[in-house]
Design an enzyme around this catalytic site. Structure first.
Site, PDB file in Angstrom:
ATOM      1  N   LYS A   1      58.733  -4.704  51.828  1.00 42.63           N
ATOM      2  CA  LYS A   1      58.737  -5.372  50.526  1.00 42.63           C
ATOM      3  C   LYS A   1      59.439  -6.700  50.723  1.00 42.63           C
ATOM      4  CE  LYS A   1      58.900  -1.368  47.454  1.00 42.63           C
ATOM      5  NZ  LYS A   1      59.140  -0.243  48.358  1.00 42.63           N
TER       6      LYS A   1
ATOM      7  N   ASP B   1      60.034  -0.114  56.218  1.00 44.53           N
ATOM      8  CA  ASP B   1      60.407  -1.144  55.251  1.00 44.53           C
ATOM      9  C   ASP B   1      60.793  -2.414  55.991  1.00 44.53           C
ATOM     10  OD1 ASP B   1      59.976   0.058  52.906  1.00 44.53           O
ATOM     11  OD2 ASP B   1      62.044   0.680  52.539  1.00 44.53           O
TER      12      ASP B   1
END
Ligand SMILES: C[S@@+](CC[C@H](N)C(=O)[O-])C[C@H]1O[C@@H](n2cnc3c(N)ncnc32)[C@H](O)[C@@H]1O
Length: 414
Positions: free
Chosen positions: A219, A197
């Site tokens: 993200k 991530d």
């Protein structure tokens, strides 16, 4: 002569520890981990040993050593600070052919305790060939170097053992690579594929072997990201292809991290999965700015709130009235862009305008910065300072404790 190295399987076997001080408190937990039936003999015992006795995990004879205490023991540890007592324990053990470790004199000891540790399913023990004259710190340093190598993957523990499969959902902590757990780092080092991530401690990826496939599932707020269903599908397909997949996430996987969704997706597909908790930014980031989320006499409760949607948004399920009326600490995640709306709501429901607020951006990273303000002023301060995510906002009087700590820190030199 060189010592003969052996791994003792102590499950259910009696070990007598004579002495209840610092050495005994270090030895006993490891003996319990090995399943030993531990009896401690000592008039006094360290608090940790007392706790173990109270919990029924060890037997504690609160008295001095008596001949016969070693009866039935497979191993004896003589850990008192009295040489005569240690010698008596060792003599009794020797007479009945029981191994004895003497803490006070390696030269007189029948057995030596190695500097030991564990990395995954490997147990490491290091003994100096001459503990009588050698420096025990040397063995400990070698042990640490080997364990560090195994945990980081610099020394590979993969060869010659069964290859791990399935998926590990790993909490990487708030960003500083030193804040991942030992287990998280071990599993990362064993991975064939790593899905990361944006907020995961990415500097750890540099340590991985060249053949490890790294997939960036980062993200970026309002930007490009791998959709959650694609992440789930990638976890499942790589694991089904026989690869061990590490899913490296920021903070703790189960705190606004969609970790449980990934666990469910794996299990529904019949893929074995494990989760490794992480230091959540909700607590770790305030701590890195000296803000305790609770403090005696100041805050008895803290609320961790996701502000990915603003108060009043139909998707919000947060009870802002309750939070406004509470005196507990508020830890707000994903709040920077909506801080004005949040402050208005908290003021509307009863919080004082002067309530201290602290905004910590890039917590635990070299770029960390902290902005102190009040509920009334925070929106304009955040705009003036150009604060960008990731940031944590802490609301409450605990922020004043951080101010006190930082002031005192200025007078304490390392
Ligand atoms: C989607 S949540 C993930 C939380 C994560 N699972 C955890 O336990 O820390 C992302 C938010 O966590 C906070 N955050 C994560 N890492 C941070 C850091 N190093 N500094 C400040 N805030 C951070 C920010 O509020 C960010 O917008």
């Amino acid at each position: 002569m060189d010592p003969y190295l052996l791994g003792l399987r102590l499950g259910g076997r009696r070990v007598v520890v004579v002495g209840g001080g610092g050495v005994a408190s270090r030895r006993v937990p490891a003996l319990l981990d090995a399943g030993a039936d531990v009896m401690v003999v000592s008039p006094k015992a360290a608090a940790s040993l007392e706790d173990l006795a109270a919990a029924g995990r060890i037997r504690w004879e609160a008295r001095g050593y008596r001949p016969g205490d070693c009866a039935g023991a497979w191993l004896a540890c003589a850990c008192t600070d009295d040489t005569a007592v240690n010698a008596a324990v060792a003599a009794e053990a020797e007479a009945q052919l029981t191994w004895c470790v003497r803490a006070d004199d390696a030269g007189l000891s029948a057995a030596w305790t190695p500097a030991s540790g564990r990395a995954g399913d490997v147990r490491v023990g290091v003994l100096s060939a001459d503990p009588k004259h050698g420096d025990p710190r040397h063995s400990a340093a070698i042990r640490d170097a080997v364990l560090d190598g195994l945990r980081s993957g610099a020394l590979s523990a993969r060869h010659g053992r069964g290859h791990r499969g399935g998926v590990a959902i790993i909490g990487g902590g708030p960003g500083d690579p030193g804040l991942i757990t030992v287990r998280g780092r071990q599993l990362l080092a064993e991975a064939d594929v790593v899905l990361t991530d944006r907020l995961a401690p990415r500097s750890l990826l540099d340590e991985l072997r060249d053949d490890v496939e790294i997939i960036d599932a980062g993200k970026i707020p309002y930007g490009r990201a791998m959709a959650q269903e694609h992440i789930n599908a990638a976890l499942v397909s790589h694991a089904r292809a026989g690869r061990f997949v590490a899913r490296l996430k920021g903070g703790d996987p189960f705190v606004f991290g969609r970790g449980a969704e990934e666990v469910l997706a794996c299990l529904r597909a019949g893929v074995p999965v494990t989760v490794v908790p992480g230091v959540t930014s909700a607590v770790g980031v305030p701590a890195s700015a000296w803000v305790p989320v609770t403090h005696r006499g100041v805050a008895q409760e803290f609320h961790v709130v996701s502000v990915h949607v603003a108060p009043g948004d139909e998707r919000s399920t947060v009870n802002w009235e309750l939070l406004g009326g509470s005196s507990g600490t508020l830890v707000l995640l994903m709040a920077v862009e909506r801080i004005g709306a949040v402050a208005d709501e908290l003021l509307r429901f009863g919080r004082n305008r002067d309530t201290p607020v602290c905004v910590i951006a890039d917590g635990t990273l070299p770029t960390q910065r902290t902005i102190n303000s009040t509920l009334e002023q925070v929106e304009s301060r955040v705009a003036e300072e150009g604060v960008r995510p990731p940031a944590i906002v802490v609301v409450g009087d605990v922020v004043n404790v951080a101010a006190e700590i930082t002031e005192l820190m200025r007078h304490v030199t390392a």
